[in-house]
Design a protein around this motif. Sequence first.
Motif: not given
Length: 119
Positions: A51-52, A56-57
């Motif tokens: 994940t970032n 959010s990703e």
Amino acid sequence: QVQLVESGGGSVEVGASLRLSCVASGRTFSINRMGWFRQAPGKAREFVADTNWFGSERGYADSVKGRFTISRDNAKSTRYLQMNSLKPEDTAVYYCAAKTGSAQSYNYWGQGTQVTVSS
């Protein structure tokens, strides 16, 4: 420098759940992505989820989609990997990793935590 410390591994039976934690310290402001990888005996290390920094990703390996969830607590610089419906093929050493700055690949790694799933 960034230091990563994993915890939460253990030995469980098929179908059980575990939650792994990874605490980052040091220059955490430089981290732009964190993830989990695993390596089973005799096999190459493989991607599990990442994940970032903002969460959010999120990305998952096909083999864990729908069973594993990566989450974050930025206040604690911690990433979690919730693992449900564990299978024997999930047995591996799980590593936390971080990517900083303009690095093209993950450039910091934890020491790993063992997950063993028995049938």
